[in-house]
Design a protein around this motif. Structure first.
Motif, PDB file in Angstrom:
ATOM      1  N   LEU A 219       6.191   4.910  25.349  1.00 39.90           N
ATOM      2  CA  LEU A 219       7.104   3.795  25.641  1.00 39.90           C
ATOM      3  C   LEU A 219       6.771   2.537  24.844  1.00 39.90           C
ATOM      4  CD1 LEU A 219       7.392   4.134  29.539  1.00 39.90           C
ATOM      5  CD2 LEU A 219       9.114   4.768  27.833  1.00 39.90           C
ATOM      6  N   SER A 220       5.799   2.617  23.963  1.00 40.25           N
ATOM      7  CA  SER A 220       5.334   1.432  23.228  1.00 40.25           C
ATOM      8  C   SER A 220       6.501   0.675  22.588  1.00 40.25           C
ATOM      9  CB  SER A 220       4.346   1.862  22.141  1.00 40.25           C
ATOM     10  OG  SER A 220       3.868   0.740  21.433  1.00 40.25           O
ATOM     11  N   GLY A 221       6.541  -0.640  22.845  1.00 41.36           N
ATOM     12  CA  GLY A 221       7.606  -1.494  22.318  1.00 41.36           C
ATOM     13  C   GLY A 221       8.707  -1.790  23.320  1.00 41.36           C
ATOM     14  N   LEU A 222       8.739  -1.049  24.428  1.00 44.71           N
ATOM     15  CA  LEU A 222       9.758  -1.275  25.452  1.00 44.71           C
ATOM     16  C   LEU A 222       9.355  -2.430  26.358  1.00 44.71           C
ATOM     17  CD1 LEU A 222      12.326  -0.347  27.024  1.00 44.71           C
ATOM     18  CD2 LEU A 222      10.811   1.104  28.386  1.00 44.71           C
ATOM     19  N   ALA A 223      10.273  -3.376  26.567  1.00 46.28           N
ATOM     20  CA  ALA A 223      10.018  -4.524  27.451  1.00 46.28           C
ATOM     21  C   ALA A 223      11.051  -4.539  28.564  1.00 46.28           C
ATOM     22  CB  ALA A 223      10.072  -5.825  26.661  1.00 46.28           C
ATOM     23  N   LEU A 224      10.640  -4.986  29.737  1.00 49.60           N
ATOM     24  CA  LEU A 224      11.571  -5.145  30.855  1.00 49.60           C
ATOM     25  C   LEU A 224      11.024  -6.206  31.801  1.00 49.60           C
ATOM     26  CD1 LEU A 224      11.193  -2.284  33.474  1.00 49.60           C
ATOM     27  CD2 LEU A 224       9.594  -2.549  31.573  1.00 49.60           C
ATOM     28  N   ASP A 225      11.939  -6.813  32.558  1.00 50.40           N
ATOM     29  CA  ASP A 225      11.543  -7.821  33.542  1.00 50.40           C
ATOM     30  C   ASP A 225      11.065  -7.130  34.810  1.00 50.40           C
ATOM     31  OD1 ASP A 225      12.072 -10.015  31.944  1.00 50.40           O
ATOM     32  OD2 ASP A 225      14.166 -10.125  32.563  1.00 50.40           O
ATOM     33  N   ILE A 226       9.920  -7.559  35.306  1.00 46.26           N
ATOM     34  CA  ILE A 226       9.311  -6.953  36.490  1.00 46.26           C
ATOM     35  C   ILE A 226       8.739  -8.052  37.378  1.00 46.26           C
ATOM     36  CG2 ILE A 226       8.669  -4.837  35.267  1.00 46.26           C
ATOM     37  CD1 ILE A 226       5.677  -6.322  35.570  1.00 46.26           C
ATOM     38  N   GLU A 227       8.242  -7.652  38.536  1.00 51.17           N
ATOM     39  CA  GLU A 227       7.354  -8.500  39.331  1.00 51.17           C
ATOM     40  C   GLU A 227       6.073  -7.710  39.547  1.00 51.17           C
ATOM     41  OE1 GLU A 227       6.930 -10.766  43.657  1.00 51.17           O
ATOM     42  OE2 GLU A 227       8.898 -10.109  42.972  1.00 51.17           O
ATOM     43  N   VAL A 228       4.939  -8.302  39.212  1.00 49.75           N
ATOM     44  CA  VAL A 228       3.658  -7.610  39.339  1.00 49.75           C
ATOM     45  C   VAL A 228       2.784  -8.361  40.329  1.00 49.75           C
ATOM     46  CG1 VAL A 228       2.659  -8.847  37.362  1.00 49.75           C
ATOM     47  CG2 VAL A 228       1.686  -6.637  38.074  1.00 49.75           C
ATOM     48  N   SER A 229       2.032  -7.591  41.145  1.00 49.70           N
ATOM     49  CA  SER A 229       1.201  -8.191  42.189  1.00 49.70           C
ATOM     50  C   SER A 229      -0.208  -7.606  42.147  1.00 49.70           C
ATOM     51  CB  SER A 229       1.806  -7.926  43.568  1.00 49.70           C
ATOM     52  OG  SER A 229       3.135  -8.393  43.637  1.00 49.70           O
ATOM     53  N   CYS A 230      -1.166  -8.437  42.529  1.00 45.35           N
ATOM     54  CA  CYS A 230      -2.558  -7.995  42.639  1.00 45.35           C
ATOM     55  C   CYS A 230      -3.333  -9.034  43.440  1.00 45.35           C
ATOM     56  CB  CYS A 230      -3.184  -7.814  41.253  1.00 45.35           C
ATOM     57  SG  CYS A 230      -4.887  -7.203  41.265  1.00 45.35           S
ATOM     58  N   ASN A 231      -4.079  -8.576  44.429  1.00 42.61           N
ATOM     59  CA  ASN A 231      -4.937  -9.464  45.217  1.00 42.61           C
ATOM     60  C   ASN A 231      -4.211 -10.696  45.751  1.00 42.61           C
ATOM     61  OD1 ASN A 231      -7.318  -7.889  45.048  1.00 42.61           O
ATOM     62  ND2 ASN A 231      -7.694  -8.638  42.976  1.00 42.61           N
ATOM     63  N   GLY A 232      -3.000 -10.474  46.251  1.00 43.20           N
ATOM     64  CA  GLY A 232      -2.265 -11.552  46.897  1.00 43.20           C
ATOM     65  C   GLY A 232      -1.514 -12.477  45.965  1.00 43.20           C
ATOM     66  N   GLN A 233      -1.564 -12.223  44.653  1.00 47.37           N
ATOM     67  CA  GLN A 233      -0.837 -13.040  43.681  1.00 47.37           C
ATOM     68  C   GLN A 233       0.289 -12.218  43.066  1.00 47.37           C
ATOM     69  OE1 GLN A 233      -1.335 -16.304  42.848  1.00 47.37           O
ATOM     70  NE2 GLN A 233      -2.944 -16.471  44.393  1.00 47.37           N
ATOM     71  N   SER A 234       1.404 -12.875  42.749  1.00 49.92           N
ATOM     72  CA  SER A 234       2.540 -12.184  42.127  1.00 49.92           C
ATOM     73  C   SER A 234       3.132 -13.038  41.019  1.00 49.92           C
ATOM     74  CB  SER A 234       3.630 -11.895  43.164  1.00 49.92           C
ATOM     75  OG  SER A 234       3.165 -11.013  44.164  1.00 49.92           O
TER      76      SER A 234
END
Length: 407
Positions: A219-234
């Protein structure tokens, strides 16, 4: 090099953003200022920042945009010199700029304009700048009122000594060593008894060593809008697949909150309840295939990879033949795809270094070491790290200005 008793009032180690700003601020107070830079030219990290356009500040700067063991430390400097004052300086120099997403400000033309602005301010204030200078040794001259520090240097291959009453450590940190990043500032802090907060790469892409690695490669080069979370931060922003793993603004932001062994959670369809959306598709288009439904919102290449991961046996299965529970499980993964990075790409590509000189040992009002008069620490070498979006540059301007008022 001169060996006279008092060569300079202020010597600044490092000709990056914070060092140059501190230098002309101190010189404008009538101080004799010298900047020493180990690289062959000034402002190297500024020049490569923001894709060569320099995201020089943000219109909305708050203490919550910074990470530090002491979250209150940054407040004084950010108040003493704020983003509006830096924007005014940019405008005064006739630099065209533009606002992008999340109130980020970039040069319309080139980051070279910011470096030229800082250099012009230094020249106007009478600052001397020397490049290709390596510090061999630093000693404090106890009991003498005029000269506090003696620097033993190599300048263009020649040894020399310089003295000053105030020494400002603006050496940056460990990120991007090809642009001059080093641990010199930490060594100087330890020499004078200041504590260090453990360091790690920040604002940095993730890598994978499991089954996700070949997925990312394909998938290298593919971009998309996301929401990412880790340890209580997003963070909600773009993600980019790379041949090593995942990158992009959202991933760089969350990397500051990730530790080895942690999972991250990625919402591939932010703002969409994927379970409800898939069940709606089953009701309205029961004969449609799942990958066709997902292809309405996600790139076909990504859908193909997800299919191999989550429903490999059901390529041609109609939505009607999936149970509600099956679609529910897939929908939940679309909104919360749990991944476990094996590591980050490290300092080689990190935009910043987390941790650094413990702010408990530094005055937030002056940037001076509390137990070592005349020794100042500014910029990235301190345990203050901004989010992506111009905040690290604003910290450089604010901390540099603050030290320049007192050095």
């Amino acid at each position: 090099m001169s060996n006279s008793p008092a060569d300079f009032d202020v010597i600044v180690l490092g000709a990056g953003a914070s060092g140059l700003f501190c230098a002309f601020t101190a010189a404008q107070r009538g101080r004799r200022v010298l900047v020493l830079e180990r690289a062959n030219k000034i402002g190297k990290k500024i020049l490569m920042s923001g894709g060569g356009r320099c995201n020089f500040t943000n219109q909305v700067v708050e203490p919550g945009n910074f990470l530090s063991r002491n979250p209150h430390f940054c407040k004084s400097a950010l108040t003493r010199y704020n983003q509006w004052e830096f924007i005014a300086l940019v405008e005064q120099h006739g630099i065209d700029y533009e606002e992008r997403k999340h109130s980020q400000l970039f040069c319309k033309d080139s980051a070279k304009q910011i470096v030229a602005m800082l250099e012009d301010e230094c020249i106007s204030a009478g600052v001397e700048i020397r490049t290709q200078c390596e510090l061999d040794r630093l000693e404090a001259l106890a009991g003498e009122d005029v000269q506090r520090y003696r620097l033993h240097l190599q300048h263009n291959g020649r040894a020399g000594r310089l003295t000053c009453t105030s020494l400002v450590v603006a050496t940056g940190a460990l990120s991007v060593p090809t642009l001059g990043g080093s641990g010199l500032g930490y060594e100087l802090a330890e020499q004078f008894g200041l504590k260090l907060i453990p360091r790690q790469a920040g604002l940095v892409p993730f890598m994978f060593s499991d089954a996700m690695k070949p997925v990312c490669e394909r998938l290298s080069g593919l971009a998309l809008d996301i929401e990412v979370s880790c340890n209580g931060q997003s963070f909600s922003e773009a993600m980019l697949f790379t041949h090593r793993g995942i990158s992009g603004p959202a991933i760089l932001q969350i990397s500051n909150y990730w530790s080895p062994g942690d999972h991250i959670s990625i919402d591939l369809l932010p703002g969409v309840d994927a379970v409800d959306w898939l069940l709606q598709g089953k009701r309205e288009q029961p004969r449609s295939r799942l990958k066709t439904r997902l292809g309405q919102l996600l790139a076909k290449g990504l859908v193909a990879e997800l299919q191999q991961l989550w429903w490999p046996q059901d390529d041609d299965t109609a939505l009607a033949e999936f149970s509600d529970r099956q679609l529910g499980d897939i929908g939940q993964q679309l909104n919360a795809w749990r991944l476990k990075p094996s590591a980050t790409e490290g300092y080689r590509t990190a935009e910043v270094t987390l941790g650094g000189v413990d702010t408990d040992d530094v005055s937030s009002k002056t940037m001076e070491a509390k137990r070592q008069p005349g020794l100042f620490f500014i910029g990235e070498v301190l345990d203050v790290t901004g989010h992506l979006g111009g905040f690290n540059f604003q910290w450089a301007w604010s901390s540099g200005f603050t030290a320049g008022q007192f050095a």
